[in-house]
Enzyme design. Structure first.
Site, PDB file in Angstrom:
ATOM      1  N   SER A  14      34.607  36.238  35.956  1.00 41.52           N
ATOM      2  CA  SER A  14      34.814  34.866  36.366  1.00 41.52           C
ATOM      3  C   SER A  14      34.908  34.008  35.318  1.00 41.52           C
ATOM      4  O   SER A  14      35.612  34.328  34.001  1.00 41.52           O
ATOM      5  CB  SER A  14      33.822  34.245  37.528  1.00 41.52           C
ATOM      6  OG  SER A  14      34.471  32.803  37.997  1.00 41.52           O
ATOM      7  N   HIS A  41      38.230  35.522  39.173  1.00 39.97           N
ATOM      8  CA  HIS A  41      38.493  34.423  39.812  1.00 39.97           C
ATOM      9  C   HIS A  41      39.479  33.462  39.092  1.00 39.97           C
ATOM     10  O   HIS A  41      39.359  33.038  37.996  1.00 39.97           O
ATOM     11  CB  HIS A  41      37.119  33.582  39.828  1.00 39.97           C
ATOM     12  CG  HIS A  41      36.031  34.411  40.750  1.00 39.97           C
ATOM     13  ND1 HIS A  41      34.737  34.195  40.666  1.00 39.97           N
ATOM     14  CD2 HIS A  41      36.272  35.145  41.720  1.00 39.97           C
ATOM     15  CE1 HIS A  41      34.129  34.790  41.333  1.00 39.97           C
ATOM     16  NE2 HIS A  41      35.069  35.517  42.266  1.00 39.97           N
ATOM     17  N   ASP A 134      29.285  36.296  43.329  1.00 38.65           N
ATOM     18  CA  ASP A 134      30.405  37.316  43.704  1.00 38.65           C
ATOM     19  C   ASP A 134      30.215  38.250  42.744  1.00 38.65           C
ATOM     20  O   ASP A 134      30.068  38.440  41.630  1.00 38.65           O
ATOM     21  CB  ASP A 134      31.681  36.717  43.503  1.00 38.65           C
ATOM     22  CG  ASP A 134      32.640  37.536  44.213  1.00 38.65           C
ATOM     23  OD1 ASP A 134      32.425  38.400  45.009  1.00 38.65           O
ATOM     24  OD2 ASP A 134      33.848  37.328  43.995  1.00 38.65           O
TER      25      ASP A 134
END
Length: 190
Positions: A14, A41, A134
């Site tokens: 991310s 992401h 995540d």
């Protein structure tokens, strides 16, 4: 190194992903024997240029996957914005617009869990820099399936929350620098 030959690699990242991936993907050789799935992401309504960036700087071709995309070794597959990437079988990827997971679509957890179901002990799952949790649950699925779990050393990550969460949920994960991850991959998917 694992005793089982690795058949696929999946990477989640991310915040700070571009820099971390730039330290790994361009060093993979043209004859790399595994497909590489990458979930980053990205904002849901913007166009991602990750595949273009990495296709230009890597020896392996990089593409943003489409639904039912055929998969082959020696290629890098990026999840598109606003879709979960599901590894359907050893030869195909599917896309889903199911609900966000941990405020993310694509979700690293969703992709890792589907990859673990397909590739089992032949999968290497890697969690890189990121600012949320995540990937922690997805990395657990990789371990449960017998695969190899690797986490970027949080001390070297642009954002340490994601690697720290992955280590907390998978204490058996190998914690490595980006250079060590690259070296491992070159040996595991030769």
């Amino acid at each position: 190194m694992t005793g089982t030959p690795q058949k696929a690699v999946i990477i989640g990242a991310s915040a700070g992903a571009l820099e971390a991936l730039s330290a790994i993907l361009p060093d993979l050789p043209a004859d790399f024997a595994c497909p590489v799935y990458v979930v980053v992401h990205v904002p849901p309504h913007s166009r991602s240029v990750l595949a273009q960036i990495f296709s230009a700087k890597c020896q392996l071709p990089a593409v943003e996957v489409s639904d039912k995309e055929p998969v082959a070794a020696g290629r890098i597959y990026f999840a598109p914005p606003n879709y979960h990437m599901l590894i359907e079988d050893e030869g195909h990827v599917a896309l889903s617009s199911d609900a966000e997971v941990l405020f993310s679509r694509p979700s690293i957890d969703v992709a890792f869990e589907s990859a673990a179901d397909v590739w089992g002990e032949g999968l290497t799952g890697i969690i890189l820099t990121g600012a949320n949790h995540d990937g922690a649950q997805g990395l657990q699925a990789v371990v449960a399936g017998g695969g190899v779990a690797i986490v970027q050393d949080p001390a070297t990550a642009y954002a340490s929350a994601m690697p720290e969460a992955a280590i907390a949920s998978c204490p058996q994960a190998r914690v490595m620098s980006l250079a060590e991850i690259t070296s491992y991959l070159k040996g595991a998917c030769a």
